[in-house]
Design a protein around this motif. Structure first.
Motif, PDB file in Angstrom:
ATOM      1  N   ALA A  41    -104.057  50.124  15.672  1.00 58.08           N
ATOM      2  CA  ALA A  41    -102.613  49.951  15.554  1.00 58.08           C
ATOM      3  C   ALA A  41    -102.074  50.819  14.422  1.00 58.08           C
ATOM      4  O   ALA A  41    -101.027  51.459  14.552  1.00 58.08           O
ATOM      5  N   ARG A  42    -102.827  50.858  13.317  1.00 57.77           N
ATOM      6  CA  ARG A  42    -102.360  51.683  12.186  1.00 57.77           C
ATOM      7  C   ARG A  42    -102.291  53.145  12.588  1.00 57.77           C
ATOM      8  O   ARG A  42    -101.298  53.824  12.368  1.00 57.77           O
ATOM      9  N   ALA A  43    -103.387  53.641  13.196  1.00 65.99           N
ATOM     10  CA  ALA A  43    -103.434  55.062  13.555  1.00 65.99           C
ATOM     11  C   ALA A  43    -102.354  55.377  14.595  1.00 65.99           C
ATOM     12  O   ALA A  43    -101.592  56.336  14.460  1.00 65.99           O
ATOM     13  N   ALA A  44    -102.280  54.544  15.626  1.00 62.68           N
ATOM     14  CA  ALA A  44    -101.356  54.844  16.726  1.00 62.68           C
ATOM     15  C   ALA A  44     -99.905  54.740  16.272  1.00 62.68           C
ATOM     16  O   ALA A  44     -99.067  55.539  16.679  1.00 62.68           O
ATOM     17  N   SER A  45     -99.604  53.762  15.401  1.00 60.71           N
ATOM     18  CA  SER A  45     -98.206  53.603  15.008  1.00 60.71           C
ATOM     19  C   SER A  45     -97.736  54.846  14.253  1.00 60.71           C
ATOM     20  O   SER A  45     -96.577  55.230  14.344  1.00 60.71           O
ATOM     21  N   GLN A  46     -98.674  55.486  13.524  1.00 59.05           N
ATOM     22  CA  GLN A  46     -98.298  56.716  12.814  1.00 59.05           C
ATOM     23  C   GLN A  46     -98.049  57.859  13.789  1.00 59.05           C
ATOM     24  O   GLN A  46     -97.024  58.529  13.727  1.00 59.05           O
ATOM     25  N   ILE A  47     -99.017  58.064  14.688  1.00 57.59           N
ATOM     26  CA  ILE A  47     -98.905  59.197  15.612  1.00 57.59           C
ATOM     27  C   ILE A  47     -97.715  59.015  16.550  1.00 57.59           C
ATOM     28  O   ILE A  47     -96.996  59.955  16.857  1.00 57.59           O
ATOM     29  N   LEU A  48     -97.512  57.777  17.007  1.00 57.39           N
ATOM     30  CA  LEU A  48     -96.480  57.538  18.014  1.00 57.39           C
ATOM     31  C   LEU A  48     -95.136  57.148  17.403  1.00 57.39           C
ATOM     32  O   LEU A  48     -94.168  56.942  18.117  1.00 57.39           O
ATOM     33  N   GLU A  49     -95.127  57.053  16.075  1.00 57.01           N
ATOM     34  CA  GLU A  49     -93.923  56.630  15.372  1.00 57.01           C
ATOM     35  C   GLU A  49     -93.422  55.287  15.902  1.00 57.01           C
ATOM     36  O   GLU A  49     -92.246  55.123  16.247  1.00 57.01           O
ATOM     37  N   LEU A  50     -94.354  54.353  15.973  1.00 58.05           N
ATOM     38  CA  LEU A  50     -94.001  53.008  16.425  1.00 58.05           C
ATOM     39  C   LEU A  50     -93.963  52.087  15.212  1.00 58.05           C
ATOM     40  O   LEU A  50     -94.600  52.357  14.200  1.00 58.05           O
ATOM     41  N   VAL A  51     -93.243  51.001  15.356  1.00 54.12           N
ATOM     42  CA  VAL A  51     -93.213  50.026  14.272  1.00 54.12           C
ATOM     43  C   VAL A  51     -94.519  49.244  14.277  1.00 54.12           C
ATOM     44  O   VAL A  51     -94.974  48.763  15.310  1.00 54.12           O
ATOM     45  N   LEU A  52     -95.127  49.171  13.103  1.00 57.48           N
ATOM     46  CA  LEU A  52     -96.352  48.389  12.975  1.00 57.48           C
ATOM     47  C   LEU A  52     -95.962  46.950  12.659  1.00 57.48           C
ATOM     48  O   LEU A  52     -95.303  46.687  11.661  1.00 57.48           O
ATOM     49  N   THR A  53     -96.336  46.038  13.533  1.00 57.81           N
ATOM     50  CA  THR A  53     -96.020  44.632  13.261  1.00 57.81           C
ATOM     51  C   THR A  53     -97.333  43.894  13.048  1.00 57.81           C
ATOM     52  O   THR A  53     -98.391  44.508  12.960  1.00 57.81           O
ATOM     53  N   SER A  54     -97.263  42.608  12.967  1.00 58.78           N
ATOM     54  CA  SER A  54     -98.509  41.864  12.874  1.00 58.78           C
ATOM     55  C   SER A  54     -98.294  40.539  13.557  1.00 58.78           C
ATOM     56  O   SER A  54     -97.162  40.091  13.733  1.00 58.78           O
ATOM     57  N   ARG A  55     -99.356  39.932  13.959  1.00 59.14           N
ATOM     58  CA  ARG A  55     -99.217  38.603  14.547  1.00 59.14           C
ATOM     59  C   ARG A  55    -100.494  37.817  14.341  1.00 59.14           C
ATOM     60  O   ARG A  55    -101.534  38.380  13.991  1.00 59.14           O
ATOM     61  N   GLY A  56    -100.389  36.535  14.550  1.00 60.89           N
ATOM     62  CA  GLY A  56    -101.541  35.656  14.453  1.00 60.89           C
ATOM     63  C   GLY A  56    -102.284  35.841  13.149  1.00 60.89           C
ATOM     64  O   GLY A  56    -101.753  36.333  12.166  1.00 60.89           O
TER      65      GLY A  56
END
Ligand SMILES: Nc1ncnc2c1ncn2[C@@H]1O[C@H](COP(=O)(O)OP(=O)(O)OP(=O)(O)O)[C@@H](O)[C@H]1O
Ligand SMILES: [Mg+2]
Length: 853
Positions: A41-56
């Motif tokens: 999630a960390r890597a992809a959110s950077q490359i894809l410019e997505l918001v990194l969220t968290s859950r559970g």
């Protein structure tokens, strides 16, 4: 929706799957999304410019996550793959509605840089490399062609030549060989950028296993028919490649239906620096008139891999010639070709199990175009073996009957199969249509019965069908209406009658989708069974496309069919640079080339800056490439002895990023040329030796020229070292040429005309002036130059033997300009003794005004 947390079975499921796909970004299907967790999630959110969220929480804190909607996942996957990542797609493999407990999930395929079938017209390719003490083995394949090409060679250089011919996106190699492989790919001769490295189990690269895999995959008893029978390392490599593809795709990869020996005996080797130096991409852009994606790929491939065999070249020329003569037929071909989709990629997708209904449609459309192409070709005055376009008649008829050409491409609405093909689907569609009619009728009836004219029957995914009544009319609602939902300005109701019909319609709908999916599956099976034939047809169509494109260009004014021979001559009358001419049009000055391979085989070309040296020497190489790809050439006449390799050393590339000095790159490229050329090669050198001190540079340039002369290679050598013109007197085959320059009214005019003889004028300072270097610097440079030309040495001057800047400024050997000349003439003509102070002032004022102009 279920969430991963320390105790959930889902998180355990995720971690189990992730454990066997550590090197991938795992796309974990949850409902309508692919979710990524933790590091992914960390890597992809950077490359894809997505918001990194968290859950559970997994017991150690919250779990980082991000996600993408599944229906637009392709774009995200493409981005990740281009960034060098691998993406593992993990799907729900059972129907959530039927699953007991947690839905079963599995990775259904892994997408990598070399295997990603994207929407662009380009193909992606992957190479498997295997190095041992004696040989280097390679196996290539790409996402479009369905061919594995393999070979093994004894030297690094031969391996580099093979590698250089393909634009590789991913490299597969036995675990543990990473360092060696990195070394090979970093060789300056390869300008392979951004190759994804993929280590793979080394035992899959074992020869026995490779052979076994190949025999199984191609269903043969031996490998003799492929030309690889004796090449155990090559077999090992090809086998490993197929195993890898099979594992990443989880399917049998039926589209890979050919295995061939990959060697360079058929094609001219164009060195990778030459791809850049000659700006081949610009030539593709300028000349490619193909109409299909497959044609575009083939055009580029023909241009980058010209033929060596004169007979084959003539065969292509003949076909191009026929098409050149018939503009009407060319237009007819173009019209059909414009409708031909990229079937090669559709076949890859279908075979990898990622294909959809629209890939079936693509195959259908392509097959339907074949007869029309054949018809158009039949109208030509003459024929060529290259015009043969086959037919896959049974499959064509089947798909024409079965596949609906008007299916919606984005959403599956159960309209994939054409009506009339499947009785039950037809029946259900009638039912669905009747249902819709019934609803309209029901609404009208209820309006009449209740007297509520605004009563409406509508549908949504939560409630299904319902009746909507506005607040003002609620009093009139009959008692049998059951309230379902209250809105701001109304209420929604259902009735048993409505629900009964809803059931019928939805069941029909559902059943249609299921039946269609089954029929599509059958049809895909039929396509896969005829894969080789469809592939062959696709190649034939691409060939026709490239030929019509070459025919259209050949029909341009002043393009001729070059005579390609087995000799070593290079005769061109009025040749033009196809790209530069495209930019400046009729201002382009044509030039001749006279090389016989004997008396005249190494051209030393001197001439001022900006005069057209680089343009001319490149143009010769480009015309050779065009001729050997089967094209006509921009010239009045051309006779060309076929070459075997083309090398260039042109300009300084920016290699700082690769950690190499300009001069080091220059010498590496030169070394590569000298070590690998033959007497049939063509070499283009642009100012070799420029990247170092004058004496070193000149000495190297001289020695390199001597070496080339000895090898009898046809060579164009543009240089600012005028000393090289002395070679012509000493060595056979060396001839001097220069670019004609006229001086006219104090101005230098470049004629862009190449003429015999040497020159020593550079006009470098003149060009600097054109470029806007400040006058003060120009004057200073001119002063140095004049002194050097008078025999002084630069060091002496710097030691103080020259007048200071101020002294030389005004009347020194400053730059001659019309204004300066005028000022000087006026001053010289002045008789100071006969001037009044006022006249002197006036004169000064006049001079200043003159300077200001
Ligand atoms: N045959 C031609 N006809 C018309 N214009 C030309 C021709 N050849 C070159 N030119 C123009 O002259 C410009 C300079 O050409 P080119 O770069 O080949 O010169 P050069 O002699 O190699 O210069 P330098 O010594 O600075 O490298 C080109 O940009 C082009 O626009
Ligand atoms: Mg130049």
């Amino acid at each position: 929706m279920d969430k991963p947390s320390a105790s959930t079975p889902m998180l355990r499921q995720y971690q189990e799957i992730k454990a066997s796909h550590k090197d991938c970004i795992l796309f974990f299907r949850l409902g309508d999304f692919y979710e990524m967790f933790y590091e992914d999630a960390r890597a992809a959110s950077q490359i894809l410019e997505l918001v990194l969220t968290s859950r559970g929480s997994d017991g150690q804190g919250r779990i980082p996550m991000c996600g993408v909607p599944y229906h637009s996942a392709d774009n995200y996957i493409a981005k990740l793959v281009r960034a060098g990542k691998k993406v593992a797609i993990c799907e729900q493999v059972e129907d959530p509605a039927l699953a007991k407990g947690l839905v079963r999930r599995e990775v259904i395929r892994v997408i990598t840089a070399g295997t990603f079938v994207d929407e662009s017209s380009e193909a992606r390719s992957i190479v498997a490399l295997r190095l041992d003490k004696k040989t280097i083995a390679l196996a290539f394949t790409d996402t479009a062609s369905g061919t594995v090409r393999a070979n093994q060679v004894p030297s690094l250089h031969q391996a580099l030549e093979l590698l250089a011919k393909t634009q590789v996106h991913e490299c597969l190699f036995p675990d543990g060989q990473e360092e060696e492989v990195r070394k090979v790919l970093a060789h300056p001769m390869l300008r392979l950028r951004e190759v994804t490295l993929t280590p793979f189990r080394d035992w899959s690269f074992a020869p026995d296993r490779g052979r076994q895999v190949l025999l199984e995959h191609f269903g043969t008893l031996n490998l003799r028919g492929f030309g690889l029978d004796e090449l155990s390392s090559a077999q090992a490599c090809a086998g490993a490649l197929i195993e890898y593809l099979r594992e990443t795709n989880k399917t049998p990869l039926k589209h890979i239906d050919r295995l061939t020996l990959y060697d360079d005996t058929d094609h001219v080797f164009i060195s990778p620096p030459a791809h850049y130096g000659l700006e081949l991409e610009a030539m593709v852009k300028a000349l490619d008139r193909t109409r299909t994606a497959m044609g575009r790929r083939m055009f580029r491939s023909w241009l980058y891999h010209p033929l060596k065999d004169v007979e084959r070249i003539r065969e292509r020329q003949k076909a191009v010639g026929i098409l050149r003569e018939d503009a009407v037929c060319r237009q007819a071909l173009e019209d059909v070709l414009a409708l031909v989709p990229d079937v090669e990629k559709s076949l890859s997708r279908l075979s990898c199990g990622t294909g959809a209904a629209r890939d079936l449609l693509a195959v259908r459309n392509a097959l339907l175009c074949a007869p029309r192409l054949r018809e158009a070709l039949a109208r030509l005055s003459a024929s060529s073996v290259l015009f043969s376009v086959g037919d896959v008649a049974a499959l064509r008829e089947l798909l024409e009957r079965a596949v609906n050409p008007e299916m919606p491409l984005t959403k599956n609405e159960g309209k994939v199969i054409r009506s009339g093909y499947h009785a039950e689907i037809d029946e259900l569609r009638t039912l669905r249509a009747q249902g819709t009619a019934w609803l309209a009728d029901y609404q009208a009836r209820e309006v009449r019965r209740t007297g509520i004219s605004s009563l409406k029957v509508s549908f949504n995914r939560v409630f299904g069908y319902y009746i909507e009544v506005t607040n003002a009319n609620l009093k009139a609602v009959p008692p049998e209406y059951q309230r379902k939902q209250t809105l701001v300005n109304g209420e929604r109701f259902i009735t048993p009658e409505l629900k009964e019909y809803e059931q019928k319609i939805l069941t029909a709908e559902d059943r249609i989708l299921r039946l269609e999916a089954a029929v599509v599956g059958e049809l895909i099976g039929k396509v896969l069974a005829d894969m080789s034939q469809v592939h062959a047809l696709a190649r034939e169509m691409a060939t026709v496309d490239v030929l019509q494109s070459l025919g259209a260009v050949a029909a341009l004014p002043q393009w001729v069919r070059p005579e390609v021979t087995e000799g070593t001559e290079l005769f061109i009358d009025a040749g033009r640079h196809p790209v530069v001419e495209g930019v400046i049009g009729s201002d382009f000055i044509p030039n001749d080339t006279r090389m016989d391979g004997e008396e005249n085989r190494l051209m030393v070309l001197t001439g001022p800056n900006m005069s057209g040296k680089s343009t001319y020497i490149r143009q010769n190489a480009l015309l050779v490439i065009l001729a050997q790809m089967g094209s006509f050439v921009p010239a009045a006449l051309a006779r060309i002895g076929a070459v075997d390799k083309i090398f260039t050393r042109i300009g300084a590339h920016d290699e700082i990023l690769k950690g190499q000095s300009t001069f080091m790159v220059e010498m590496t490229e030169a070394a590569d040329i000298l070590n690998n050329l033959t007497s049939r090669s063509l070499v283009v050198l642009d100012e070799v030796g420029r990247g170092t001190s004058t004496y070193d540079g000149l000495s190297l340039a001289w020695a390199i020229a001597e070496f080339l002369q000895e090898k009898k290679t046809r060579t164009f050598f543009a240089t600012h070292f005028h000393e090289l013109t002395l070679l012509a007197d000493r060595l056979k085959g060396v001839k001097n040429y220069n670019v004609l320059v006229r001086e006219w009214e104090g101005k230098v005019v470049f004629m862009h005309k190449i003429v015999p003889g040497g020159t020593d004028d550079s006009y470098g300072i003149h060009v600097a002036q054109l470029a806007g270097i400040p006058a003060k610097v120009l004057r200073r440079a001119q002063a140095f130059l004049s002194d050097l030309e008078a025999g002084g040495s630069l060091k002496d001057r710097l030691k103080g033997a020259i007048p200071s800047q101020e002294e030389s400024d005004l009347f020194g050997r400053g730059l001659a300009t019309p204004v300066a000349d005028e000022v000087r003439a006026t001053l010289e003509a002045l008789d100071v003794n006969n001037l009044t102070p006022l006249q002197a002032l006036q004169k000064l004022e006049e001079l200043k005004a003159g300077l200001r102009q």
